[in-house]
Design an enzyme around this catalytic site. Sequence first.
Site, PDB file in Angstrom:
ATOM      1  N   HIS A 281      60.395 -33.617  12.605  1.00 23.39           N
ATOM      2  CA  HIS A 281      59.377 -34.479  12.011  1.00 23.39           C
ATOM      3  C   HIS A 281      58.061 -33.734  11.869  1.00 23.39           C
ATOM      4  CE1 HIS A 281      57.371 -36.350  15.884  1.00 23.39           C
ATOM      5  NE2 HIS A 281      57.369 -35.050  15.919  1.00 23.39           N
TER       6      HIS A 281
ATOM      7  N   CYS B 202      52.337 -31.458  16.707  1.00 26.23           N
ATOM      8  CA  CYS B 202      53.205 -32.323  15.901  1.00 26.23           C
ATOM      9  C   CYS B 202      52.713 -32.434  14.456  1.00 26.23           C
ATOM     10  CB  CYS B 202      53.355 -33.705  16.545  1.00 26.23           C
ATOM     11  SG  CYS B 202      54.574 -33.721  17.883  1.00 26.23           S
TER      12      CYS B 202
ATOM     13  N   HIS C  34      58.912 -29.557  13.032  1.00 25.15           N
ATOM     14  CA  HIS C  34      59.422 -29.058  14.317  1.00 25.15           C
ATOM     15  C   HIS C  34      60.403 -30.108  14.818  1.00 25.15           C
ATOM     16  CE1 HIS C  34      56.216 -31.812  15.258  1.00 25.15           C
ATOM     17  NE2 HIS C  34      56.907 -32.096  16.357  1.00 25.15           N
TER      18      HIS C  34
ATOM     19  N   HIS D 132      62.652 -32.335  17.873  1.00 29.95           N
ATOM     20  CA  HIS D 132      62.676 -32.911  19.217  1.00 29.95           C
ATOM     21  C   HIS D 132      64.115 -33.262  19.565  1.00 29.95           C
ATOM     22  CE1 HIS D 132      58.365 -33.382  19.939  1.00 29.95           C
ATOM     23  NE2 HIS D 132      58.240 -33.752  18.666  1.00 29.95           N
TER      24      HIS D 132
ATOM     25  N   ASP E 180      70.465 -38.134  13.098  1.00 26.81           N
ATOM     26  CA  ASP E 180      70.790 -36.910  13.833  1.00 26.81           C
ATOM     27  C   ASP E 180      70.814 -35.692  12.910  1.00 26.81           C
ATOM     28  OD1 ASP E 180      71.474 -35.408  16.114  1.00 26.81           O
ATOM     29  OD2 ASP E 180      73.605 -35.535  15.606  1.00 26.81           O
ATOM     30  N   HIS E 181      70.105 -34.632  13.341  1.00 32.74           N
ATOM     31  CA  HIS E 181      69.989 -33.381  12.582  1.00 32.74           C
ATOM     32  C   HIS E 181      69.358 -33.605  11.208  1.00 32.74           C
ATOM     33  CE1 HIS E 181      72.379 -31.855  15.854  1.00 32.74           C
ATOM     34  NE2 HIS E 181      72.138 -30.625  15.430  1.00 32.74           N
TER      35      HIS E 181
ATOM     36  N   GLU F  66      60.814 -38.851  23.556  1.00 31.09           N
ATOM     37  CA  GLU F  66      60.586 -37.749  22.614  1.00 31.09           C
ATOM     38  C   GLU F  66      60.621 -36.416  23.365  1.00 31.09           C
ATOM     39  OE1 GLU F  66      58.004 -37.885  18.842  1.00 31.09           O
ATOM     40  OE2 GLU F  66      56.722 -37.002  20.381  1.00 31.09           O
TER      41      GLU F  66
HETATM   42 NI    NI Z   1      56.610 -33.831  17.460  1.00 32.57          NI
END
Ligand code: NI
Length: 134
Positions: free
Chosen positions: A14, A33, A39, A41, A79-80, A124
């Site tokens: 995100h 972020c 990047h 998580h 996911d992914h 997160e």
């Molecule tokens: Ni982040």
Amino acid sequence: MITVFRKEHFNAAHRLHNSNLSDEENETIYGKCNNEYYHGHNYELEVGVRGENDPVTGYVIDMKILSNLIKTHVLEPFDHKNLNEQVDEFKTLIPTAENIAVVIYNKLRPHIDSSKELLITLYETPRNYVTYAG
Ligand code: NI
């Protein structure tokens, strides 16, 4: 009343960025972020269902059913994935842990019996997590 929980996991990328704010303000508010190249998580998800124990089955909810609901409505779409680019809800909503938890709640809520409470806890990072119950 009993609460049962199912733990799941997904990886997603995100970027937290509010285009109504300046680059400096975004950097101040979102820090790492805000990285324009995104990047990832390792999200840990706990879905809780709270209600009366069914006298016939002895279940609050059948965990196979809950597991399949999470798989279909959360894991497969998230996911992914790059949440900002690939998940419709986050094209107009900043994918903070708070907003992701609310989106997950709203996706699952119609599929859980209305007599039951739904509790979403989303990690997160191992230290940062949010909880949403509607
Ligand atoms: Ni982040």
